[in-house]
Design a protein around this motif. Structure first.
Motif, PDB file in Angstrom:
ATOM      1  N   ASP A   1      -3.170  -2.847   5.041  1.00 53.79           N
ATOM      2  CA  ASP A   1      -4.160  -1.851   4.648  1.00 53.79           C
ATOM      3  C   ASP A   1      -3.793  -0.533   5.308  1.00 53.79           C
ATOM      4  OD1 ASP A   1      -6.429  -1.001   3.240  1.00 53.79           O
ATOM      5  OD2 ASP A   1      -7.724  -1.231   4.997  1.00 53.79           O
ATOM      6  N   VAL A   2      -4.148   0.573   4.655  1.00 47.94           N
ATOM      7  CA  VAL A   2      -3.900   1.900   5.227  1.00 47.94           C
ATOM      8  C   VAL A   2      -5.188   2.700   5.189  1.00 47.94           C
ATOM      9  CG1 VAL A   2      -1.489   1.880   4.445  1.00 47.94           C
ATOM     10  CG2 VAL A   2      -3.215   3.003   3.040  1.00 47.94           C
ATOM     11  N   HIS A   3      -5.319   3.599   6.145  1.00 43.84           N
ATOM     12  CA  HIS A   3      -6.421   4.556   6.113  1.00 43.84           C
ATOM     13  C   HIS A   3      -5.823   5.897   5.724  1.00 43.84           C
ATOM     14  CE1 HIS A   3      -9.752   7.140   7.336  1.00 43.84           C
ATOM     15  NE2 HIS A   3     -10.505   6.067   7.149  1.00 43.84           N
ATOM     16  N   ASP A   4      -6.177   6.363   4.543  1.00 42.54           N
ATOM     17  CA  ASP A   4      -5.488   7.509   3.935  1.00 42.54           C
ATOM     18  C   ASP A   4      -5.521   8.767   4.797  1.00 42.54           C
ATOM     19  OD1 ASP A   4      -4.716   6.065   1.710  1.00 42.54           O
ATOM     20  OD2 ASP A   4      -6.541   6.520   0.603  1.00 42.54           O
ATOM     21  N   SER A   5      -6.691   9.126   5.325  1.00 35.86           N
ATOM     22  CA  SER A   5      -6.779  10.390   6.053  1.00 35.86           C
ATOM     23  C   SER A   5      -6.196  10.278   7.464  1.00 35.86           C
ATOM     24  CB  SER A   5      -8.240  10.868   6.120  1.00 35.86           C
ATOM     25  OG  SER A   5      -9.054   9.908   6.756  1.00 35.86           O
ATOM     26  N   LEU A   6      -6.390   9.143   8.115  1.00 32.60           N
ATOM     27  CA  LEU A   6      -5.857   8.967   9.467  1.00 32.60           C
ATOM     28  C   LEU A   6      -4.400   8.526   9.469  1.00 32.60           C
ATOM     29  CD1 LEU A   6      -8.883   7.166  11.180  1.00 32.60           C
ATOM     30  CD2 LEU A   6      -8.268   9.591  11.285  1.00 32.60           C
ATOM     31  N   LYS A   7      -3.915   8.038   8.309  1.00 31.51           N
ATOM     32  CA  LYS A   7      -2.536   7.547   8.168  1.00 31.51           C
ATOM     33  C   LYS A   7      -2.239   6.372   9.121  1.00 31.51           C
ATOM     34  CE  LYS A   7      -1.611  10.632   5.039  1.00 31.51           C
ATOM     35  NZ  LYS A   7      -0.944  11.870   5.302  1.00 31.51           N
ATOM     36  N   ASN A   8      -3.260   5.579   9.356  1.00 36.20           N
ATOM     37  CA  ASN A   8      -3.072   4.374  10.156  1.00 36.20           C
ATOM     38  C   ASN A   8      -2.780   3.184   9.243  1.00 36.20           C
ATOM     39  OD1 ASN A   8      -3.517   5.715  12.553  1.00 36.20           O
ATOM     40  ND2 ASN A   8      -5.687   5.184  12.647  1.00 36.20           N
TER      41      ASN A   8
ATOM     42  N   THR B   1      -5.509 -13.876   7.465  1.00 32.38           N
ATOM     43  CA  THR B   1      -5.004 -13.656   6.109  1.00 32.38           C
ATOM     44  C   THR B   1      -5.230 -12.238   5.600  1.00 32.38           C
ATOM     45  OG1 THR B   1      -7.095 -14.488   5.243  1.00 32.38           O
ATOM     46  CG2 THR B   1      -5.279 -16.067   5.423  1.00 32.38           C
ATOM     47  N   LYS B   2      -6.098 -11.489   6.260  1.00 30.07           N
ATOM     48  CA  LYS B   2      -6.422 -10.147   5.773  1.00 30.07           C
ATOM     49  C   LYS B   2      -6.877  -9.286   6.936  1.00 30.07           C
ATOM     50  CE  LYS B   2      -7.467  -7.807   1.753  1.00 30.07           C
ATOM     51  NZ  LYS B   2      -6.833  -7.916   0.430  1.00 30.07           N
ATOM     52  N   ALA B   3      -6.558  -7.996   6.871  1.00 28.67           N
ATOM     53  CA  ALA B   3      -7.071  -7.017   7.835  1.00 28.67           C
ATOM     54  C   ALA B   3      -7.372  -5.727   7.081  1.00 28.67           C
ATOM     55  CB  ALA B   3      -6.069  -6.761   8.957  1.00 28.67           C
ATOM     56  N   LEU B   4      -8.565  -5.181   7.289  1.00 26.78           N
ATOM     57  CA  LEU B   4      -9.000  -3.982   6.570  1.00 26.78           C
ATOM     58  C   LEU B   4      -9.607  -2.975   7.539  1.00 26.78           C
ATOM     59  CD1 LEU B   4     -10.898  -5.567   3.514  1.00 26.78           C
ATOM     60  CD2 LEU B   4      -8.606  -4.556   3.483  1.00 26.78           C
ATOM     61  N   PHE B   5      -9.437  -1.687   7.215  1.00 25.23           N
ATOM     62  CA  PHE B   5     -10.109  -0.623   7.951  1.00 25.23           C
ATOM     63  C   PHE B   5     -11.509  -0.392   7.377  1.00 25.23           C
ATOM     64  CE2 PHE B   5      -5.646   0.730   8.713  1.00 25.23           C
ATOM     65  CZ  PHE B   5      -5.688   0.815  10.093  1.00 25.23           C
ATOM     66  N   SER B   6     -12.411   0.038   8.233  1.00 20.48           N
ATOM     67  CA  SER B   6     -13.687   0.559   7.741  1.00 20.48           C
ATOM     68  C   SER B   6     -13.423   1.901   7.056  1.00 20.48           C
ATOM     69  CB  SER B   6     -14.678   0.736   8.887  1.00 20.48           C
ATOM     70  OG  SER B   6     -14.160   1.642   9.863  1.00 20.48           O
ATOM     71  N   LYS B   7     -14.410   2.397   6.316  1.00 20.93           N
ATOM     72  CA  LYS B   7     -14.221   3.636   5.562  1.00 20.93           C
ATOM     73  C   LYS B   7     -13.865   4.812   6.458  1.00 20.93           C
ATOM     74  CE  LYS B   7     -16.337   6.529   2.009  1.00 20.93           C
ATOM     75  NZ  LYS B   7     -17.529   6.752   1.149  1.00 20.93           N
ATOM     76  N   ASP B   8     -14.466   4.866   7.646  1.00 18.48           N
ATOM     77  CA  ASP B   8     -14.181   5.977   8.563  1.00 18.48           C
ATOM     78  C   ASP B   8     -12.956   5.710   9.443  1.00 18.48           C
ATOM     79  OD1 ASP B   8     -15.110   4.107  10.375  1.00 18.48           O
ATOM     80  OD2 ASP B   8     -16.926   5.209  10.920  1.00 18.48           O
ATOM     81  N   GLY B   9     -12.377   4.509   9.323  1.00 15.84           N
ATOM     82  CA  GLY B   9     -11.164   4.193  10.072  1.00 15.84           C
ATOM     83  C   GLY B   9     -11.382   3.812  11.515  1.00 15.84           C
ATOM     84  N   LYS B  10     -12.643   3.730  11.965  1.00 18.81           N
ATOM     85  CA  LYS B  10     -12.915   3.443  13.368  1.00 18.81           C
ATOM     86  C   LYS B  10     -12.874   1.954  13.695  1.00 18.81           C
ATOM     87  CE  LYS B  10     -15.716   7.587  14.188  1.00 18.81           C
ATOM     88  NZ  LYS B  10     -17.050   8.097  14.612  1.00 18.81           N
TER      89      LYS B  10
ATOM     90  N   LYS C   1       0.858  -1.174   0.000  1.00 19.10           N
ATOM     91  CA  LYS C   1       0.000   0.000   0.000  1.00 19.10           C
ATOM     92  C   LYS C   1       0.901   1.233   0.000  1.00 19.10           C
ATOM     93  CE  LYS C   1      -4.206  -1.673   0.129  1.00 19.10           C
ATOM     94  NZ  LYS C   1      -3.803  -3.058  -0.241  1.00 19.10           N
ATOM     95  N   VAL C   2       0.367   2.358  -0.491  1.00 22.38           N
ATOM     96  CA  VAL C   2       1.151   3.585  -0.621  1.00 22.38           C
ATOM     97  C   VAL C   2       0.568   4.677   0.256  1.00 22.38           C
ATOM     98  CG1 VAL C   2       1.936   5.384  -2.201  1.00 22.38           C
ATOM     99  CG2 VAL C   2       1.850   3.007  -2.978  1.00 22.38           C
ATOM    100  N   ILE C   3       1.458   5.362   0.996  1.00 22.09           N
ATOM    101  CA  ILE C   3       1.104   6.594   1.693  1.00 22.09           C
ATOM    102  C   ILE C   3       2.050   7.669   1.188  1.00 22.09           C
ATOM    103  CG2 ILE C   3       0.879   7.773   3.894  1.00 22.09           C
ATOM    104  CD1 ILE C   3       0.370   5.159   5.244  1.00 22.09           C
ATOM    105  N   GLU C   4       1.438   8.766   0.666  1.00 27.49           N
ATOM    106  CA  GLU C   4       2.227   9.804   0.007  1.00 27.49           C
ATOM    107  C   GLU C   4       3.067   9.141  -1.083  1.00 27.49           C
ATOM    108  OE1 GLU C   4       4.093  11.773   3.319  1.00 27.49           O
ATOM    109  OE2 GLU C   4       2.209  12.710   3.932  1.00 27.49           O
TER     110      GLU C   4
END
Length: 294
Positions: A124-131, A163-172, A84-87
């Protein structure tokens, strides 16, 4: 018009499928200079290009989508599973060295290696929270960290062989695919709070779930061991249905009314209409895994 890009792990290429016509229109070979096996596994978008992680060549491929060719292969580390890419930083999961490699796409160099659990498989990354969250298969854990503050790292125990971990759309929330692979038990989708990293719910699904796709309040899970797709209501935290697709479903993604599944056993791409469960399939290459729609 949208295209679906599929990593074919044994064919060493990326298949391109037109989602409007459901036809394979082209493929991009990842081999350069007659090198050995590549093993593409994970894929993500980077500007107008693709980044592909390769299991066997231990590399990251930068793919020019317009020219349909590899611009360069970058050695990263052993058993590259996901990216995944951040910046302008690519965070690459290296399964055999138990690290996440932060590679600067601007400077073309490795910035750092971040320790995680044993045999990390997805990121997985959460773009706005940068988690950032990583699933660690062999240590039955997920690793949670914050971009720009890599001193903050938490390892959280989850179910067997995640095998997988994902954030919800709001990152919570963090959704974890607990495969229980190799056992007779069904797998689960576990839901954790991203704020305090405590478990909120655990939802039983099919046999050996390996991948999932989240859309709004729904989650679609590929059950590798029994040839089904679990449909989960994320408001009620229950499985509401199971779709028979056959074979060994692995990668999964949804666009509009269609669910796309890579069948590892029959080397097919399966398309299932979510509303009427009508199914069709095409051959795309051997061992389809990671998917991306652009």
């Amino acid at each position: 018009m949208k295209n679906l890009f599929v990593c074919n792990g044994y064919s060493d290429n990326i298949a391109i499928v037109n989602t409007s016509t459901f036809e394979k229109v082209q493929q991009i070979s990842l081999k350069q200079d007659g090198n050995d096996r590549i093993g593409p596994h994970g894929i993500c978008a980077y500007n107008d290009k693709l980044l592909v992680t390769n299991n066997y060549s231990n590399s990251l491929s930068l793919v020019n989508v317009k020219k349909k060719k590899v611009e360069k292969n970058i050695f990263i580390g052993m058993n590259c599973n996901d990216v995944k890419v951040i910046e302008n930083n690519a965070f690459v999961v290296c399964g055999d060295i138990n690290n996440i490699v932060n590679y600067s796409l601007d400077r073309n160099e490795i910035q750092e290696e971040i320790p995680c659990g044993n045999m990390p498989h997805s990121i997985d990354v959460h773009d706005s929270l940068k988690n950032i969250v990583i699933s660690n298969m062999n240590s039955d854990s997920i690793t949670f960290l914050k971009y720009g503050n890599e001193d903050y790292i938490s390892n959280i125990r989850v179910g067997e062989y995640p095998t997988k971990a994902l954030f919800s759309k709001d990152g919570k929330l963090i959704f974890v695919c607990e495969s229980n692979m190799g056992s007779d038990k069904c797998g689960n989708i576990s839901i954790f709070s991203a704020e305090n990293l405590k478990i909120l719910s655990r939802i039983p699904v099919g046999n050996s779930p390996v991948d999932m796709f989240i859309e709004k309040k729904m989650c679609f899970v590929s059950n590798f061991g029994d040839g089904t797709i679990s449909v989960i209501d994320l408001e009620k935290f229950v499985e509401t249905g199971r779709i028979e697709v056959g074979g060994m479903p692995r990668g999964i993604i949804k666009d509009k009314e269609n669910i796309y599944i890579g069948d590892n056993y029959n080397n097919l791409l399966v398309c299932v209409n979510y509303y009427n469960y009508k199914k069709k399939s095409i051959y795309i290459g051997k061992e389809p895994t990671g998917m991306l729609i652009l």
